[in-house]
Design an enzyme around this catalytic site. Structure first.
Site, PDB file in Angstrom:
ATOM      1  N   TYR A 268      -5.611  -5.592   2.451  1.00 20.38           N
ATOM      2  CA  TYR A 268      -6.481  -4.834   3.357  1.00 20.38           C
ATOM      3  C   TYR A 268      -7.926  -5.191   3.055  1.00 20.38           C
ATOM      4  O   TYR A 268      -8.283  -5.447   1.889  1.00 20.38           O
ATOM      5  CB  TYR A 268      -6.197  -3.328   3.170  1.00 20.38           C
ATOM      6  CG  TYR A 268      -6.996  -2.440   4.074  1.00 20.38           C
ATOM      7  CD1 TYR A 268      -7.056  -2.688   5.448  1.00 20.38           C
ATOM      8  CD2 TYR A 268      -7.686  -1.337   3.578  1.00 20.38           C
ATOM      9  CE1 TYR A 268      -7.802  -1.867   6.285  1.00 20.38           C
ATOM     10  CE2 TYR A 268      -8.422  -0.507   4.394  1.00 20.38           C
ATOM     11  CZ  TYR A 268      -8.483  -0.788   5.752  1.00 20.38           C
ATOM     12  OH  TYR A 268      -9.230   0.024   6.580  1.00 20.38           O
ATOM     13  N   TYR A 278     -10.949   4.812   0.850  1.00 25.98           N
ATOM     14  CA  TYR A 278      -9.785   4.045   0.374  1.00 25.98           C
ATOM     15  C   TYR A 278      -9.961   3.923  -1.136  1.00 25.98           C
ATOM     16  O   TYR A 278     -10.404   2.902  -1.654  1.00 25.98           O
ATOM     17  CB  TYR A 278      -9.774   2.669   1.047  1.00 25.98           C
ATOM     18  CG  TYR A 278      -8.485   1.891   0.900  1.00 25.98           C
ATOM     19  CD1 TYR A 278      -7.346   2.216   1.619  1.00 25.98           C
ATOM     20  CD2 TYR A 278      -8.421   0.793   0.042  1.00 25.98           C
ATOM     21  CE1 TYR A 278      -6.183   1.478   1.504  1.00 25.98           C
ATOM     22  CE2 TYR A 278      -7.252   0.054  -0.096  1.00 25.98           C
ATOM     23  CZ  TYR A 278      -6.141   0.404   0.640  1.00 25.98           C
ATOM     24  OH  TYR A 278      -4.985  -0.338   0.514  1.00 25.98           O
TER      25      TYR A 278
HETATM   26  N1  NAD Z   1      -1.072   0.634   7.343  1.00 24.73           N
HETATM   27  C1  NAD Z   1      -2.223  -0.002   7.213  1.00 24.73           C
HETATM   28  O1  NAD Z   1      -3.225   0.357   7.856  1.00 24.73           O
HETATM   29  C2  NAD Z   1      -2.316  -1.200   6.320  1.00 24.73           C
HETATM   30  C3  NAD Z   1      -3.388  -2.088   6.463  1.00 24.73           C
HETATM   31  C4  NAD Z   1      -3.444  -3.213   5.634  1.00 24.73           C
HETATM   32  C5  NAD Z   1      -2.469  -3.427   4.686  1.00 24.73           C
HETATM   33  N2  NAD Z   1      -1.424  -2.545   4.571  1.00 24.73           N
HETATM   34  C6  NAD Z   1      -0.416  -2.806   3.546  1.00 24.73           C
HETATM   35  O2  NAD Z   1       0.834  -2.987   4.155  1.00 24.73           O
HETATM   36  C7  NAD Z   1       1.844  -2.763   3.163  1.00 24.73           C
HETATM   37  C8  NAD Z   1       2.916  -1.871   3.767  1.00 24.73           C
HETATM   38  O3  NAD Z   1       2.373  -0.587   3.990  1.00 24.73           O
HETATM   39  P1  NAD Z   1       2.497   0.191   5.366  1.00 24.73           P
HETATM   40  O4  NAD Z   1       1.120   0.673   5.710  1.00 24.73           O
HETATM   41  O5  NAD Z   1       3.230  -0.605   6.361  1.00 24.73           O
HETATM   42  O6  NAD Z   1       3.281   1.517   4.968  1.00 24.73           O
HETATM   43  P2  NAD Z   1       4.816   1.822   4.664  1.00 24.73           P
HETATM   44  O7  NAD Z   1       4.851   3.259   4.324  1.00 24.73           O
HETATM   45  O8  NAD Z   1       5.677   1.351   5.778  1.00 24.73           O
HETATM   46  O9  NAD Z   1       5.137   0.885   3.437  1.00 24.73           O
HETATM   47  C9  NAD Z   1       4.861   1.185   2.102  1.00 24.73           C
HETATM   48  C10 NAD Z   1       6.188   1.119   1.387  1.00 24.73           C
HETATM   49  O10 NAD Z   1       5.995   1.072  -0.007  1.00 24.73           O
HETATM   50  C11 NAD Z   1       7.115   1.712  -0.583  1.00 24.73           C
HETATM   51  N3  NAD Z   1       6.845   1.964  -1.992  1.00 24.73           N
HETATM   52  C12 NAD Z   1       5.887   2.735  -2.543  1.00 24.73           C
HETATM   53  N4  NAD Z   1       5.979   2.688  -3.886  1.00 24.73           N
HETATM   54  C13 NAD Z   1       7.003   1.849  -4.183  1.00 24.73           C
HETATM   55  C14 NAD Z   1       7.592   1.398  -5.390  1.00 24.73           C
HETATM   56  N5  NAD Z   1       7.133   1.805  -6.570  1.00 24.73           N
HETATM   57  N6  NAD Z   1       8.632   0.546  -5.313  1.00 24.73           N
HETATM   58  C15 NAD Z   1       9.121   0.135  -4.139  1.00 24.73           C
HETATM   59  N7  NAD Z   1       8.601   0.533  -2.961  1.00 24.73           N
HETATM   60  C16 NAD Z   1       7.559   1.382  -2.983  1.00 24.73           C
HETATM   61  C17 NAD Z   1       7.264   2.944   0.281  1.00 24.73           C
HETATM   62  O11 NAD Z   1       8.515   3.542   0.146  1.00 24.73           O
HETATM   63  C18 NAD Z   1       7.067   2.338   1.665  1.00 24.73           C
HETATM   64  O12 NAD Z   1       8.303   1.908   2.194  1.00 24.73           O
HETATM   65  C19 NAD Z   1       1.125  -2.159   1.955  1.00 24.73           C
HETATM   66  O13 NAD Z   1       0.872  -3.165   1.018  1.00 24.73           O
HETATM   67  C20 NAD Z   1      -0.182  -1.683   2.564  1.00 24.73           C
HETATM   68  O14 NAD Z   1      -1.219  -1.566   1.629  1.00 24.73           O
HETATM   69  C21 NAD Z   1      -1.331  -1.455   5.376  1.00 24.73           C
END
Ligand code: NAD
EC number: 1.3.1.9
Length: 389
Positions: A268, A278
């Site tokens: 991000y 954040y």
């Molecule tokens: N949503 C946004 O705006 C955004 C923007 C940029 C990057 N991201 C990144 O995208 C990635 C996915 O996130 P998302 O936003 O799609 O949300 P999401 O909730 O779909 O995914 C996060 C996942 O991480 C899992 N998780 C947390 N701790 C864990 C652990 N210890 N072991 C295994 N799994 C674990 C959760 O169960 C969840 O399924 C992350 O790296 C997030 O930082 C998200």
């Protein structure tokens, strides 16, 4: 000899010489048997001309579905399915047939992990997912009860198949690392073999190898705290769950990744620009993830011919993002200020991941790829009240 149309693939059996390709045209020497057409044609991944071939060739039975690089048995003869030249009708395809992907961080159908799984499946990859242990039960139940069926739909109308769901907690590398309170926790008690090392071993035992590794997980228990008020414990927890977890996954999966394989994580913009709110060390964790992407690209590239990239994704209202508390405002900010004024779809990140995982991206490694409607390029907030005075 019948001309079956422009081809990107061919079925070939040297001994029988049953089919040949000439230039962009598929020729076949046999008449048609519908049994083959039915079986081959039922697979989304099977290109239409292979369906046409199965419709026109004279083979009585098929024992295996077809994808590039695989084999089909027709009338007890073995045929390899070969990728050939690009057909004008198909364009330049993202073709992941015959590849196997492990996607860590899928626990519902709202996040980037799910969208990536869908895109990889649409391109023909086999899908394995790693689901955080505390979320496993609800995810598997929802999957089983068809709650995700609508979102499982692929462009051709078939449903994405998840071959296996693995319990995973990516903050623990091996059983020795698991503290007693976690072992005793009832949300963990029903599952086993969920440390990173054990998951990689289980995948190896189940399938032998993988080709694509996706890290789509993050966690920062103090994400709502400004960095200046973040505890050491909270900061290290954010880095452990959100950055080191990728190193650990790659460390343990690298030995079972086929050369030419690809790994992708999600980052991000808060890693390189200040995004107030954040917090909790999450901005630091993303900076580490991006830096590690470059170093690991070198190490994994030299050691296993594996590519390592990260996608810097724009905001999405996923479950994890909602925990931060102001994701709707960030989405609105992006819409108003990004060069492309449109909603950012999870699918767009999924499609980029599919491209990065494919041979089309064979020279891309160590990169941070922005999929954010271009917001990262802006140096001015167009909706700033300052500009209207
Ligand atoms: N949503 C946004 O705006 C955004 C923007 C940029 C990057 N991201 C990144 O995208 C990635 C996915 O996130 P998302 O936003 O799609 O949300 P999401 O909730 O779909 O995914 C996060 C996942 O991480 C899992 N998780 C947390 N701790 C864990 C652990 N210890 N072991 C295994 N799994 C674990 C959760 O169960 C969840 O399924 C992350 O790296 C997030 O930082 C998200």
């Amino acid at each position: 000899m019948a001309v079956l149309g422009k081809s990107t693939f061919r079925l070939r059996n040297r001994k029988m010489g049953a089919s040949v390709t000439t230039g962009m045209q598929m020729m076949a020497t046999r008449p048609c048997i519908p049994a083959c057409q039915k079986l081959l044609g039922s697979r989304a991944a099977v290109p239409s001309f292979v369906r046409a071939l199965s419709a026109r060739t004279g083979f009585a039975s098929c024992t295996k579905t077809a994808s590039a690089g695989s084999f089909v048995s027709l009338n007890q003869k073995r045929f390899s399915v070969r990728a050939m030249s690009q057909s004008a009708a198909q364009g330049l395809p993202i073709d992941l047939r015959g590849k196997r992907a492990f996607i860590a961080g899928v626990a519902d159908d709202n996040g980037y992990g799910w969208a990536i799984a869908q895109a990889l499946a649409a391109a023909g990859a086999e899908i394995l997912v790693g689901t955080w242990v505390p979320a496993l039960n609800i995810f598997e139940t929802s999957l089983r009860r068809g709650k995700f069926d609508e979102s499982r739909k692929l462009p051709d109308g078939s449903l994405m198949e998840i071959t296996k769901v693995y319990p995973l907690d990516a903050v623990f590398d091996s059983p020795d690392d698991v503290p007693d309170d976690v072992k005793a926790n009832k949300r963990y008690a029903g599952s086993s073999n969920w440390t990173v090392k054990e998951v990689a071993e289980t995948v190896k035992n189940d399938f032998g190898t993988i080709d694509i590794l996706v890290h789509s997980l993050a966690n920062g228990p103090e994400v709502k705290s400004p960095l200046l008020e973040t505890s050491r414990k909270g900061y290290l927890a954010a880095v452990s769950a959100s950055s080191y977890s990728f190193i650990s996954l790659l460390q343990h999966f690298l030995p079972i990744m086929n050369p030419g394989g690809s790994t992708i994580s999600l980052t991000y913009i808060a890693s390189e620009r200040t995004i107030p709110g954040y917090g909790g060390g999450m901005s630091s964790a993303k900076a580490a993830l991006e830096s590690d992407t470059r170093v690991l690209a070198y190490e994994a590239g030299r050691r296993g011919k594996i590519r390592v990239n990260t996608i810097s994704a724009g905001p999405l209202g996923s479950r994890a993002a909602k925990a931060i508390g102001f994701i709707e405002k960030i989405i609105e900010y992006s819409y108003v200020n990004a060069p492309l004024q449109k909603e950012l779809l999870a699918e767009e990140v999924g499609n980029t991941a599919a491209f990065l995982a494919s041979p089309l991206a064979s020279a891309i490694t160590g990169s941070t790829i922005y999929v954010d409607n271009g917001l990262n390029t802006m140096g001015l907030a167009l909706d700033s009240p300052t500009l209207s005075t």
